[in-house]
Motif scaffolding. Structure first.
Motif, PDB file in Angstrom:
ATOM      1  N   LEU A 144      46.186  41.295  50.838  1.00  0.00           N
ATOM      2  CA  LEU A 144      46.067  40.834  50.124  1.00  0.00           C
ATOM      3  C   LEU A 144      47.684  41.321  50.252  1.00  0.00           C
ATOM      4  CD1 LEU A 144      45.276  38.498  48.666  1.00  0.00           C
ATOM      5  CD2 LEU A 144      44.229  39.989  47.171  1.00  0.00           C
ATOM      6  N   LEU A 202      48.685  32.566  50.920  1.00  0.00           N
ATOM      7  CA  LEU A 202      47.188  33.063  51.079  1.00  0.00           C
ATOM      8  C   LEU A 202      46.038  31.944  51.444  1.00  0.00           C
ATOM      9  CD1 LEU A 202      47.794  32.832  46.726  1.00  0.00           C
ATOM     10  CD2 LEU A 202      47.324  34.779  48.346  1.00  0.00           C
ATOM     11  N   ILE A 252      42.812  41.427  35.869  1.00  0.00           N
ATOM     12  CA  ILE A 252      43.843  42.074  36.136  1.00  0.00           C
ATOM     13  C   ILE A 252      45.028  41.700  37.105  1.00  0.00           C
ATOM     14  CG2 ILE A 252      42.813  43.314  37.459  1.00  0.00           C
ATOM     15  CD1 ILE A 252      44.383  45.621  35.618  1.00  0.00           C
ATOM     16  N   ALA A 253      44.478  40.834  37.955  1.00  0.00           N
ATOM     17  CA  ALA A 253      45.626  40.478  39.164  1.00  0.00           C
ATOM     18  C   ALA A 253      46.414  39.618  38.621  1.00  0.00           C
ATOM     19  CB  ALA A 253      45.066  40.082  40.417  1.00  0.00           C
ATOM     20  N   LEU A 304      39.030  37.577  45.018  1.00  0.00           N
ATOM     21  CA  LEU A 304      40.476  37.475  44.524  1.00  0.00           C
ATOM     22  C   LEU A 304      41.630  36.660  44.740  1.00  0.00           C
ATOM     23  CD1 LEU A 304      42.287  39.646  42.578  1.00  0.00           C
ATOM     24  CD2 LEU A 304      43.024  41.213  44.323  1.00  0.00           C
ATOM     25  N   ARG A 309      51.274  38.768  49.559  1.00  0.00           N
ATOM     26  CA  ARG A 309      51.347  38.367  48.200  1.00  0.00           C
ATOM     27  C   ARG A 309      52.895  38.910  47.895  1.00  0.00           C
ATOM     28  NH1 ARG A 309      48.154  39.557  43.370  1.00  0.00           N
ATOM     29  NH2 ARG A 309      49.610  38.575  41.758  1.00  0.00           N
ATOM     30  N   ILE A 319      45.325  45.527  44.311  1.00  0.00           N
ATOM     31  CA  ILE A 319      45.489  45.415  42.704  1.00  0.00           C
ATOM     32  C   ILE A 319      46.064  47.202  42.229  1.00  0.00           C
ATOM     33  CG2 ILE A 319      44.247  45.718  40.417  1.00  0.00           C
ATOM     34  CD1 ILE A 319      42.679  43.513  41.370  1.00  0.00           C
ATOM     35  N   VAL A 357      43.628  34.615  42.718  1.00  0.00           N
ATOM     36  CA  VAL A 357      45.455  34.910  43.194  1.00  0.00           C
ATOM     37  C   VAL A 357      45.952  33.257  43.327  1.00  0.00           C
ATOM     38  CG1 VAL A 357      47.174  35.334  44.070  1.00  0.00           C
ATOM     39  CG2 VAL A 357      45.786  37.309  43.339  1.00  0.00           C
ATOM     40  N   LYS A 384      34.971  42.227  51.223  1.00  0.00           N
ATOM     41  CA  LYS A 384      35.823  40.764  50.976  1.00  0.00           C
ATOM     42  C   LYS A 384      36.487  41.701  49.505  1.00  0.00           C
ATOM     43  CE  LYS A 384      32.253  37.983  50.281  1.00  0.00           C
ATOM     44  NZ  LYS A 384      32.315  36.834  48.934  1.00  0.00           N
ATOM     45  N   THR A 427      39.875  43.949  49.120  1.00  0.00           N
ATOM     46  CA  THR A 427      41.041  43.057  48.406  1.00  0.00           C
ATOM     47  C   THR A 427      41.482  43.818  47.630  1.00  0.00           C
ATOM     48  OG1 THR A 427      39.594  42.049  48.061  1.00  0.00           O
ATOM     49  CG2 THR A 427      40.729  40.534  50.011  1.00  0.00           C
ATOM     50  N   LEU A 428      40.344  44.131  46.691  1.00  0.00           N
ATOM     51  CA  LEU A 428      40.778  44.779  45.163  1.00  0.00           C
ATOM     52  C   LEU A 428      41.866  45.797  45.155  1.00  0.00           C
ATOM     53  CD1 LEU A 428      38.348  42.679  44.563  1.00  0.00           C
ATOM     54  CD2 LEU A 428      38.288  44.751  43.145  1.00  0.00           C
ATOM     55  N   ILE A 488      36.528  46.990  39.890  1.00  0.00           N
ATOM     56  CA  ILE A 488      37.992  47.192  39.659  1.00  0.00           C
ATOM     57  C   ILE A 488      38.308  48.598  38.679  1.00  0.00           C
ATOM     58  CG2 ILE A 488      37.841  45.327  38.489  1.00  0.00           C
ATOM     59  CD1 ILE A 488      40.633  46.891  40.140  1.00  0.00           C
ATOM     60  N   LEU A 547      38.270  40.417  37.618  1.00  0.00           N
ATOM     61  CA  LEU A 547      39.764  40.026  38.566  1.00  0.00           C
ATOM     62  C   LEU A 547      41.071  40.054  38.026  1.00  0.00           C
ATOM     63  CD1 LEU A 547      38.226  39.086  41.634  1.00  0.00           C
ATOM     64  CD2 LEU A 547      38.553  41.349  41.334  1.00  0.00           C
TER      65      LEU A 547
END
Lengths: 404, 442
Positions: free
Chosen positions: B391, B411, A348-349, A145, B395, B384, A149, B377, B380-381, B284, A346
């Motif tokens: 993350l 990032l 969607i991000a 992700l 952001r 969203i 991004v 890892k 991080t989702l 997700i 992903l």
């Protein structure tokens, strides 16, 4: 027709103590009834709650919404769709196609790049091996992700504006890249253009027959016929000659700057490019590891024997090692492809209209058929993964037959 | 005629191609024309990437500035790390009240101390230490992090956790200095080491009861400010979610794997279906399902907060992956082990818990660590769906007015953090693999 001896035998056997609670068969049945009871109760409870909540909130249910027209637009679609006219069913199809398109391309790129890096990882050149190692370690250990991004925000959003587009096709104006995406020229086919692909097909068939013949000759007499150059020549030259002979019936619909944007050709949004590149790079690292493990799984004696009969490094790889390594590479490779499809969600991000962001988010927010839409989206992924594992199983069966 | 030489021939020097740096270079980098070419191509690639990154990230970078404009005034072609440095507290702790950050740090230190005995070979009772971390630490940490009023159950659990921690530390010291377990050590100090088993047990129980009473009264006097979960964020939240995910998905995965290999057809079908469904969909979608459908599943008026929903989703999802890892490990156990266990009269749980699992888990450690890395890892989702994990915080820097549009640097900083965490985990698992398989090597 009772056998008296047998009957006597049966009577002589000591009678088994039947203890209801310590009998294995009884226990098995009891455990299973218990399991069904608990799971069934849970399901009944959840469904009951859901039905109650849906009714209490006045939410609609059923699949009728699929034929209702949707009021929102999407920036990237492979089939025609007009907001206000196109239905939610069409939105679903657009989402599926977008997901499949980006996954398909990412699978191709990541597999090619991954094979390259995986072979490089085992290169006798120390520096090349270390560079490949660094590639794999860096891209595997950073969450996808963040990479998605980063490519979107850090690379494609800071590209020059439309007016200062970068021409990727060396000044011919066929590919223009700017912060609104990639603008591609579309080919316009002339009258006799069909003859060029036909010539290509003829050339390919000819080459296949030629190679088969060459192999037969080699197996029969040991004489090697060089096939590589004639093959390439035939495949390249024949369509080219036909193309020129028919008067080059191919034009380009180039993207042309008009006002503030390009007109003509097709365009791909930056989100698509960012997703495609990050998926390819990330999964290439995984493919590389699978390839390396597969190559290492080939008995070193095979490689040494191939060298000892005088094959070159490249031929040892392509004719001896890789064909045997494929057996170990393909299963992880295919499960990696499955991960590409799943990870394309992903999108969607960064707002690429794949099935999750288009259908499970935008459409769900607009129409609100939560249960149906979540179910359909998950169903799509299940179908894809079942299909892929079906083919994987077929492959595994075939490979196992080859084994001794 | 003698052809035997009387004196020893001096050793010849090793050939240049084997012994010197030059020889190594020639063998590994310049062995042929194509290899030499490849070396130069690689050098050029390294120059481009590493050199470019160094120039951008270090030489031309700005480390001290108050906003992005100042960064640009300083250098146009360099990174603007000042924004990341300004946000460092947010990146690590989210919007946790600044005066309360010590609680998070204390929680981290406690966890490190609690787990420390696992790495010290002289300490006894490692299994109990591991179990106590999973069973008691979450309550202590949960209270530390969220604070506020605690009910009776929470009070008991916090007091138990304190006792467990104290026992653990004492056990570690006893192990370090006398190579004994805490029990034997305490009994020896009290002069009870020759007493009967029953007396010994009672003495230990009394000791624990006294400790528990003391801990209970001590924790009653604690008052710490309540911090709502919405203030949690940054690396802290990432570690909370992945930590709970790790702690719960392993037992869940073991149960599912046992279910999938069960002889009972219904249990097997249900487990298989559950595992395959969750493994075939992306995380997700599971997270979305959790946030859109869990509220519908619950009885009316019962609201789960988003953090809990997310954690349930992460645990369910990862338990299914863990189940496949565990199943692979179980398949590697030879059939004789099952049969042997049955022969000595062990039942199903005895066989699994005492014979099969300890062996299988040992084989699986590298893969389990691999799953943990994946989980870390994947966490991080959650950004969203609107949680401010690492993350999410990174952001939001670009939305802060002084640092508007600062995307790359945060990032990259996050990427470096994750790289350090993940690669050190995988290095450690490789080390463990070597260490554990030492017995099998010939």
């Amino acid at each position: 027709m009772d056998n008296p001896d047998l009957k006597a035998e049966r009577h002589r056997r000591p009678k088994e103590d039947f203890d209801f609670f310590h009998d294995q068969r009884v226990r098995w049945v009891l455990y299973q009834i218990l399991t069904i009871g608990i799971v069934g109760w849970l399901a009944w409870y959840l469904i009951g709650n859901t039905a109650h909540n849906l009714a209490a909130r006045g939410m609609n249910t059923g699949f009728g919404f699929l034929t209702v027209s949707a009021g929102f637009d999407t920036d990237f679609k492979l089939i025609d769709y007009t907001p206000g006219v196109g239905t939610y069913g069409r939105i679903f199809v657009i989402g599926i196609l977008n997901t499949l398109l980006v996954s398909f391309l990412a699978i191709i790129f990541s597999t090619m790049l991954g094979f390259f890096v995986g072979v490089m990882r085992l290169s006798p050149n120390w520096l090349a091996a270390k560079v490949a190692l660094a590639y794999v370690e860096i891209f595997r250990n950073v969450p996808l992700l963040i990479q998605v991004v980063f490519w979107y925000m850090g690379v494609f959003s800071v590209l020059p504006v439309v007016r200062n587009s970068i021409d990727l096709s060396l000044g011919s104006g066929l590919m223009e890249l700017n912060n609104r995406g990639l603008y591609l020229a579309t080919p316009v086919f002339g009258d006799n253009f069909w003859m060029t692909p036909a010539a290509l097909a003829v050339a390919v068939v000819g080459v296949v027959l030629f190679r088969r013949h060459a192999r037969k000759v080699q197996e029969r007499s040991g004489r090697q016929i060089h096939t590589l150059l004639p093959s390439i020549g035939a495949v390249v030259l024949m369509p080219l000659v036909v193309f020129i002979a028919t008067g080059m019936p191919l034009g380009w619909d180039k993207p042309v700057l008009e006002g503030f944007n390009f007109v003509g050709g097709t365009s791909v949004p930056p989100a698509f490019l960012a997703l495609l590149i990050s998926l390819s790079i990330y999964h290439a690292a995984h493919v590389a590891e699978a390839v390396r493990a597969g190559i290492l799984s080939v008995n070193p004696g095979q490689r040494e024997a191939a060298f000892s009969i005088g094959l070159s490094q490249a031929r040892v790889m392509s004719m001896v090692v890789i064909p045997q390594a494929m057996r170990a590479i393909v299963p992880p490779l295919i499960s990696n492809w499955m991960n590409v499809v799943k990870n394309s969600s992903l999108a969607i991000a960064i707002g690429y209209s794949d099935i999750v962001s288009l259908f499970m988010q935008t459409a769900l927010n607009q129409a609100g058929y939560a249960v149906e839409m979540v179910g359909m989206t998950m169903g799509f992924y299940m179908v894809v993964s079942l299909t892929i594992s079906f083919f994987l199983n077929i492959y595994n069966k075939r490979v196992q037959l080859v084994e001794r | 005629m003698a052809i035997v030489k009387a004196e020893r021939t001096p050793d010849r020097r090793p050939p240049v191609s084997e012994a010197t740096v030059l020889g190594w270079l020639r063998k590994n980098l310049f062995s042929s024309v194509s290899n030499t070419l490849l070396t130069f191509v690689m050098l050029y690639i390294i120059y481009l990437t590493v050199g470019g990154a160094f120039k951008w990230g270090v030489l031309d970078a700005t480390f001290i500035a108050d906003n992005r404009r100042e960064c640009y005034d300083n250098s146009l072609t360099g990174a603007c790390w000042a924004g990341v440095i300004h946000w460092l507290n947010n990146i690590f702790y989210g919007r946790y009240p600044r005066t309360e950050i010590w609680r998070i740090n204390l929680g981290g230190v406690l966890l490190a101390l609690w787990m420390a005995p696992l790495w010290i070979s002289r300490v006894k009772g490692k299994f109990l230490v591991g179990v106590s971390v999973v069973v008691f630490y979450p309550f202590l940490a949960g209270y530390l992090f969220s604070g506020g009023e605690k009910g009776l159950f929470m009070q008991i659990m916090v007091a138990s956790a304190l006792v467990a921690f104290a026992v653990n530390m004492a056990n570690m010291l006893a192990g370090l200095f006398s190579r004994q377990g805490l029990g034997t050590f305490a009994l020896r100090v009290l002069g009870q080491d020759k007493a009967t088993g029953k007396t010994q047990r009672n003495v230990l129980l009394v000791l624990i009861a006294i400790a528990f009473g003391a801990a209970f009264f001590w924790q009653m006097s604690w008052t710490i400010q309540s911090v709502v979960w919405t203030k949690w964020g940054g690396l802290f939240l990432t570690l909370v979610i992945s930590g709970i995910g790790i702690a719960l998905s392993l037992p869940g995965g073991i149960l599912l794997a046992l279910g999938r290999r069960s002889k009972l057809p219904i249990v097997r079908v249900l487990s298989t279906g559950f595992i395959e469904i969750f493994r075939s969909v992306p995380l997700i979608t599971v997270l979305f399902m959790a946030t859109t459908m869990f509220p519908l599943f619950m009885p009316e008026g019962f609201v789960l907060n988003k953090l809990v929903q997310v954690i349930i989703a992460v645990v369910l999802f990862n338990a299914c992956y863990m189940a496949e890892t565990v199943r692979a490990g179980l398949q590697a156990i030879p059939k004789e082990q099952f049969e042997g266990a049955h022969t000595i009269g062990l039942g199903y749980w005895g066989t699994m818990g005492l014979i099969i699992m300890p062996q299988a888990l040992k084989h699986m450690i590298p893969n389990i660590v691999g799953s943990f890395i994946g989980l870390l890892k994947d966490t991080t989702l959650v950004s969203i769906i609107g949680l401010f994990d690492l993350l999410g915080m990174l952001r939001s820097i670009s939305k802060d007015v002084p640092w508007m549009g600062l995307h790359k640097e945060p990032l990259i900083f996050g990427a470096i953090l994750f790289f350090i965490m993940c690669s050190s985990m995988s290095k450690y698992s490789r080390h463990l693999e070597v260490k554990l398989s030492a017995g099998r090597k010939r």
